[in-house]
Design a protein around this motif. Structure first.
Motif, PDB file in Angstrom:
ATOM      1  N   GLU A 135       0.840  -1.201   0.000  1.00 25.11           N
ATOM      2  CA  GLU A 135       0.000   0.000   0.000  1.00 25.11           C
ATOM      3  C   GLU A 135       0.878   1.255   0.000  1.00 25.11           C
ATOM      4  OE1 GLU A 135      -2.623   0.340   3.383  1.00 25.11           O
ATOM      5  OE2 GLU A 135      -3.280   2.346   2.787  1.00 25.11           O
ATOM      6  N   LEU A 136       1.894   1.247   0.874  1.00 23.05           N
ATOM      7  CA  LEU A 136       2.780   2.411   0.968  1.00 23.05           C
ATOM      8  C   LEU A 136       3.541   2.638  -0.338  1.00 23.05           C
ATOM      9  CD1 LEU A 136       4.202   1.856   4.576  1.00 23.05           C
ATOM     10  CD2 LEU A 136       2.473   3.528   3.839  1.00 23.05           C
ATOM     11  N   MET A 137       3.757   1.552  -1.065  1.00 24.31           N
ATOM     12  CA  MET A 137       4.453   1.695  -2.354  1.00 24.31           C
ATOM     13  C   MET A 137       3.526   2.278  -3.420  1.00 24.31           C
ATOM     14  SD  MET A 137       6.610  -1.866  -2.454  1.00 24.31           S
ATOM     15  CE  MET A 137       7.727  -1.501  -3.812  1.00 24.31           C
ATOM     16  N   GLY A 138       2.260   2.429  -3.065  1.00 24.27           N
ATOM     17  CA  GLY A 138       1.325   3.049  -3.999  1.00 24.27           C
ATOM     18  C   GLY A 138       0.595   2.056  -4.882  1.00 24.27           C
ATOM     19  N   TYR A 139       0.688   0.775  -4.548  1.00 27.35           N
ATOM     20  CA  TYR A 139      -0.025  -0.230  -5.346  1.00 27.35           C
ATOM     21  C   TYR A 139      -1.427  -0.403  -4.800  1.00 27.35           C
ATOM     22  CZ  TYR A 139       4.547  -1.320  -7.197  1.00 27.35           C
ATOM     23  OH  TYR A 139       5.761  -1.245  -7.799  1.00 27.35           O
ATOM     24  N   ASP A 140      -2.405   0.189  -5.477  1.00 24.29           N
ATOM     25  CA  ASP A 140      -3.747   0.094  -4.889  1.00 24.29           C
ATOM     26  C   ASP A 140      -4.308  -1.324  -4.979  1.00 24.29           C
ATOM     27  OD1 ASP A 140      -4.127   0.173  -7.547  1.00 24.29           O
ATOM     28  OD2 ASP A 140      -5.351   1.994  -7.579  1.00 24.29           O
ATOM     29  N   TRP A 141      -3.655  -2.172  -5.766  1.00 25.15           N
ATOM     30  CA  TRP A 141      -4.120  -3.572  -5.799  1.00 25.15           C
ATOM     31  C   TRP A 141      -3.766  -4.323  -4.511  1.00 25.15           C
ATOM     32  CZ3 TRP A 141       0.291  -6.396  -5.394  1.00 25.15           C
ATOM     33  CH2 TRP A 141       1.460  -5.908  -5.996  1.00 25.15           C
ATOM     34  N   TYR A 142      -3.148  -3.665  -3.562  1.00 27.97           N
ATOM     35  CA  TYR A 142      -2.913  -4.339  -2.272  1.00 27.97           C
ATOM     36  C   TYR A 142      -4.258  -4.776  -1.685  1.00 27.97           C
ATOM     37  CZ  TYR A 142      -4.794  -0.620   0.661  1.00 27.97           C
ATOM     38  OH  TYR A 142      -5.653   0.251   1.264  1.00 27.97           O
ATOM     39  N   ARG A 143      -5.323  -4.017  -2.073  1.00 26.27           N
ATOM     40  CA  ARG A 143      -6.668  -4.356  -1.586  1.00 26.27           C
ATOM     41  C   ARG A 143      -7.148  -5.711  -2.101  1.00 26.27           C
ATOM     42  NH1 ARG A 143      -7.742   0.888  -3.121  1.00 26.27           N
ATOM     43  NH2 ARG A 143      -7.770   2.328  -1.360  1.00 26.27           N
ATOM     44  N   ASP A 144      -6.581  -6.137  -3.201  1.00 29.41           N
ATOM     45  CA  ASP A 144      -7.019  -7.413  -3.779  1.00 29.41           C
ATOM     46  C   ASP A 144      -6.244  -8.595  -3.203  1.00 29.41           C
ATOM     47  OD1 ASP A 144      -8.666  -5.869  -5.412  1.00 29.41           O
ATOM     48  OD2 ASP A 144      -7.030  -5.567  -6.852  1.00 29.41           O
ATOM     49  N   CYS A 145      -5.297  -8.304  -2.312  1.00 30.87           N
ATOM     50  CA  CYS A 145      -4.512  -9.376  -1.699  1.00 30.87           C
ATOM     51  C   CYS A 145      -5.170  -9.780  -0.385  1.00 30.87           C
ATOM     52  CB  CYS A 145      -3.079  -8.913  -1.420  1.00 30.87           C
ATOM     53  SG  CYS A 145      -2.196  -8.411  -2.905  1.00 30.87           S
ATOM     54  N   GLU A 146      -5.189 -11.055  -0.128  1.00 29.56           N
ATOM     55  CA  GLU A 146      -5.827 -11.501   1.109  1.00 29.56           C
ATOM     56  C   GLU A 146      -5.109 -12.703   1.699  1.00 29.56           C
ATOM     57  OE1 GLU A 146     -10.160 -13.051   2.617  1.00 29.56           O
ATOM     58  OE2 GLU A 146     -10.103 -11.933   0.740  1.00 29.56           O
ATOM     59  N   HIS A 147      -4.939 -12.649   3.010  1.00 31.87           N
ATOM     60  CA  HIS A 147      -4.373 -13.791   3.720  1.00 31.87           C
ATOM     61  C   HIS A 147      -5.526 -14.705   4.139  1.00 31.87           C
ATOM     62  CE1 HIS A 147      -2.305 -15.369   7.634  1.00 31.87           C
ATOM     63  NE2 HIS A 147      -2.306 -16.257   6.678  1.00 31.87           N
ATOM     64  N   VAL A 148      -5.599 -15.869   3.538  1.00 29.93           N
ATOM     65  CA  VAL A 148      -6.634 -16.846   3.891  1.00 29.93           C
ATOM     66  C   VAL A 148      -6.033 -17.733   4.981  1.00 29.93           C
ATOM     67  CG1 VAL A 148      -8.093 -18.706   3.016  1.00 29.93           C
ATOM     68  CG2 VAL A 148      -7.570 -16.744   1.553  1.00 29.93           C
ATOM     69  N   ALA A 149      -6.289 -17.355   6.217  1.00 28.80           N
ATOM     70  CA  ALA A 149      -5.613 -18.002   7.349  1.00 28.80           C
ATOM     71  C   ALA A 149      -6.365 -19.242   7.818  1.00 28.80           C
ATOM     72  CB  ALA A 149      -5.483 -17.007   8.492  1.00 28.80           C
ATOM     73  N   PHE A 150      -5.637 -20.163   8.425  1.00 28.61           N
ATOM     74  CA  PHE A 150      -6.282 -21.359   8.974  1.00 28.61           C
ATOM     75  C   PHE A 150      -5.568 -21.784  10.252  1.00 28.61           C
ATOM     76  CE2 PHE A 150      -3.134 -22.579   5.839  1.00 28.61           C
ATOM     77  CZ  PHE A 150      -2.306 -23.414   6.572  1.00 28.61           C
ATOM     78  N   GLY A 151      -6.221 -22.644  11.012  1.00 25.53           N
ATOM     79  CA  GLY A 151      -5.717 -23.054  12.322  1.00 25.53           C
ATOM     80  C   GLY A 151      -4.721 -24.204  12.271  1.00 25.53           C
ATOM     81  N   MET A 152      -4.292 -24.616  13.450  1.00 20.65           N
ATOM     82  CA  MET A 152      -3.278 -25.661  13.555  1.00 20.65           C
ATOM     83  C   MET A 152      -3.909 -27.047  13.547  1.00 20.65           C
ATOM     84  SD  MET A 152      -0.287 -24.436  15.880  1.00 20.65           S
ATOM     85  CE  MET A 152      -0.885 -25.105  17.407  1.00 20.65           C
ATOM     86  N   VAL A 153      -3.086 -28.030  13.208  1.00 19.37           N
ATOM     87  CA  VAL A 153      -3.553 -29.414  13.235  1.00 19.37           C
ATOM     88  C   VAL A 153      -2.826 -30.159  14.344  1.00 19.37           C
ATOM     89  CG1 VAL A 153      -3.860 -31.528  11.912  1.00 19.37           C
ATOM     90  CG2 VAL A 153      -3.766 -29.348  10.727  1.00 19.37           C
ATOM     91  N   SER A 154      -3.573 -30.842  15.180  1.00 18.54           N
ATOM     92  CA  SER A 154      -2.933 -31.741  16.129  1.00 18.54           C
ATOM     93  C   SER A 154      -3.437 -33.144  15.829  1.00 18.54           C
ATOM     94  CB  SER A 154      -3.247 -31.330  17.564  1.00 18.54           C
ATOM     95  OG  SER A 154      -4.632 -31.173  17.724  1.00 18.54           O
ATOM     96  N   TYR A 155      -2.820 -34.127  16.494  1.00 20.91           N
ATOM     97  CA  TYR A 155      -3.099 -35.511  16.146  1.00 20.91           C
ATOM     98  C   TYR A 155      -3.506 -36.282  17.383  1.00 20.91           C
ATOM     99  CZ  TYR A 155      -2.228 -40.206  14.275  1.00 20.91           C
ATOM    100  OH  TYR A 155      -2.346 -41.510  13.884  1.00 20.91           O
ATOM    101  N   GLU A 156      -4.712 -36.758  17.414  1.00 18.21           N
ATOM    102  CA  GLU A 156      -5.257 -37.505  18.545  1.00 18.21           C
ATOM    103  C   GLU A 156      -4.867 -36.846  19.866  1.00 18.21           C
ATOM    104  OE1 GLU A 156      -5.354 -41.802  17.883  1.00 18.21           O
ATOM    105  OE2 GLU A 156      -6.945 -41.100  16.570  1.00 18.21           O
ATOM    106  N   GLY A 157      -5.148 -35.559  19.957  1.00 20.44           N
ATOM    107  CA  GLY A 157      -4.971 -34.838  21.210  1.00 20.44           C
ATOM    108  C   GLY A 157      -3.561 -34.329  21.470  1.00 20.44           C
ATOM    109  N   GLN A 158      -2.637 -34.618  20.592  1.00 23.07           N
ATOM    110  CA  GLN A 158      -1.258 -34.192  20.825  1.00 23.07           C
ATOM    111  C   GLN A 158      -0.826 -33.143  19.801  1.00 23.07           C
ATOM    112  OE1 GLN A 158       1.436 -37.677  21.333  1.00 23.07           O
ATOM    113  NE2 GLN A 158       1.146 -36.810  23.370  1.00 23.07           N
TER     114      GLN A 158
END
Ligand code: ARG
Length: 569
Positions: free
Chosen positions: A352-375
């Motif tokens: 954004e600071l670099m002046g690229y207004d397409w920064y708005r089209d970028c998105e972090h699709v975040a997700f949670g952690m995986v554990s295995y049978e309680g560990q």
């Protein structure tokens, strides 16, 4: 016929007749029409508070006035309840229109092609060289793959990028270790496991022998300088890692359009650094170069270390720009664990600071952690579950279940593979992505719970009903689908376009996963309550038609989340 559009038109006409104004057009009404959670509130509902401002009346008065005498041939009746207009569609018409629309649209049912002409870049899986795929990579790989399919379903052009982690001083150490203790055939045969062993040994021995670290640095410098021997070994490490990964991708049926990883940007960072400099964004900080993000409450983005080395974010800046230049994306998604939330907020802010207004089209699709049978998993403590092992175990377990349940099935191995992999993928995509996942075998492979095998089994059941019925020439009598169980199936089918659109807009494949369970449950209830092969031909035809619609929609919805649907199991 599209009920929402027809109802929207009806509402607009009625407002005009009663109030002599036209505050909203039908196209504006359509997205406001809801599908109530409870059938008692109708098949569709319109909240009249959206009109109270324009009409200067309380919502209940509006809904009363609009409901009065409202009629259409497809409507059973309309009720005004506390400011809501509840529409009850005539049962037979509802079944007819929904099932017909679903079957006519075929594999396009639920897509409005709103993405035609648009491009989305998806960064997913993005594995690291010389490391094995563990179950922590399952989410990024399968969420990314599902989004790829969902975007394409809506007409987008999707570009899948595996942003390989193939840069860093550790690769110098690995080469040093390989030169000392490794040999070609062992690594070629053992793959990533052998490379990991070399790396572990290097770190252990470097504790007593600091000269080793110099050796590692020397080799990294040689990679950076493009020394042929260093590059040859490094590229071979990459090829070995990818060959191992390819086996997992093949099991999962996951593909990429580009493997441009971190090292791809080696010669593309300088222009970005120059640009940051020219815009006055770079600050000197103890010899390092940073972009100050304090005003936005974030730590500075470290662009160049004091020794001149570039960083993860420097590569991501170059990558973001490259993707914009190369693909001219309308959206750029990063399917990466939520731990990297700060990294992506920094990245987008710098763009954004670099002046690229397409920064708005970028998105972090975040997700949670995986554990295995309680560990929780921890590489350091050796608690690690490799994805390939997990998938193979799942296939074996599925094979055993099939042997017991369907000893006569043909092609047991192929089906076991589909069920085993599908069970794991389904489990990974069942909860909203931001939630942490705890993987349990008995929950993933249970044929009766809200699981992949349950949905796949329901699909196979539909196919079996259709196979046994053969051709049915009679015209369907949709009055046969007026009972509550059939109507529930119809309602679930009718919801799919909304579900798919929400999954797209929220980058949330789990909405589709949950949908498949709803549809499977509704169908199974229908199946227990209604005989399909009845003597009445019109009734039989209608029930078969419903079964066919369910089979095709289940198959399509599962496909969208990356899960195959065998015809027999
Ligand atoms: N390789 C990184 C990791 O395993 C993920 C890369 C994600 N993509 C990106 N453009 N930063 O943590």
């Amino acid at each position: 016929m599209d009920f929402k559009s027809s109802i929207a038109q009806l509402i607009v006409d009625k407002i005009q007749a009663v109030f002599s104004v036209r505050p909203l057009e039908p196209a504006e009404i359509v997205p406001l029409i809801e599908i109530p959670p409870d059938t008692a509130m109708g098949d569709y509902a319109f909240p009249c508070f959206r009109l109270s401002r324009a009409l200067r009346k309380a919502p209940p008065m509006i809904s009363d006035a609009l409901a009065d005498g409202l009629q259409a041939d497809y409507l059973g009746h309309v009720a005004s309840v506390k400011g809501y207009l509840n529409f009850f569609i005539d049962r037979a018409t509802f079944a007819d229109k929904v099932v017909t629309a679903c079957l006519d649209a075929g594999s396009r049912y639920g897509s409005d092609m709103s993405g035609a002409g648009k491009t989305v870049v998806l960064d997913y899986s993005s594995i690291n060289i010389a490391k094995r795929f563990h179950i922590g990579h399952l989410s990024t790989t399968m969420i990314g793959n599902a989004l790829y399919r969902i975007y394409e379903f809506f007409g987008w052009k999707a570009v899948g990028v595996n942003h390989l982690g193939d840069w860093g001083t550790q690769f110098g150490k690995m080469i040093a270790a390989y030169k000392r203790w490794g040999d070609h055939d062992t690594v070629a045969a053992g793959g990533v496991d052998e490379m990991v062993k070399l790396y572990v040994r290097f770190n252990a021995e470097a504790k007593d022998d600091p000269a080793l670290n110099d050796e590692g640095r020397m080799w990294f410098k040689r990679i950076e300088d493009g020394d042929p021997e260093a590059l040859e070994i490094f590229n071979w490490f990459k090829a070995v890692t990818l060959k191992d990964a390819e086996r997992v991708y093949e099991l999962l049926d996951v593909h990429f359009d580009s493997y441009a990883g971190e090292s791809f940007y080696n010669d593309k960072m300088q222009p970005v650094i120059d640009e940051l400099e020219a815009r006055g964004l770079l600050k000197e900080d103890q010899g390092a170069k940073i972009v100050d993000l304090e005003p936005w409450g974030m730590p500075p983005a470290l662009i160049l270390r004091s020794d001149g080395a570039t960083l993860y974010i420097t590569r991501d800046l170059a990558a973001a720009k490259y993707r914009k230049d190369t693909y001219d994306f309308d959206k750029s998604l990063y399917v990466v664990a939520y731990q990297q939330d700060l990294h992506f907020r920094q990245l987008f802010k710098v763009l954004e600071l670099m002046g690229y207004d397409w920064y708005r089209d970028c998105e972090h699709v975040a997700f949670g952690m995986v554990s295995y049978e309680g560990q929780t998993l921890s590489t350091r403590e050796g608690r690690i579950v490799y994805l390939e092992d997990l998938l193979n175990t799942s296939i074996e377990k599925a094979r055993a279940i099939i042997e017991e349940k369907s000893p006569d099935l043909e092609d047991k191995d192929a089906v076991a593979r589909q069920i085993g992999v599908g069970a794991v993928v389904f489990f990974a995509l069942y909860n909203s992505r931001i939630k942490d996942i705890d993987f349990w075998w008995d929950r993933a492979l249970n044929f009766d719970g809200e699981t992949g095998p349950y949905v796949m089994y329901t699909h196979a059941r539909c196919r079996s009903v259709l196979r046994k019925a053969g051709e049915c020439a009679a015209a369907p009598d949709f009055n046969a689908l007026a009972d509550p169980a059939s109507q529930e199936v119809v309602r679930v089918i009718d919801r799919f376009p909304d579900v798919a659109r929400n999954a797209l807009n929220r980058n949330e494949p789990s909405l589709i996963t949950r949908f498949t369970v709803d549809l499977a449950q509704a169908y199974n209830k229908f199946y227990y309550e209604n005989k399909v092969m009845v003597d009445d031909e019109g009734m039989r035809a209608a029930r078969l038609m419903l079964t066919k619609a369910v089979a095709e929609l289940l198959k399509k919805a599962l496909w969208l989340i990356g899960i195959p649907a065998p015809d027999r199991m």
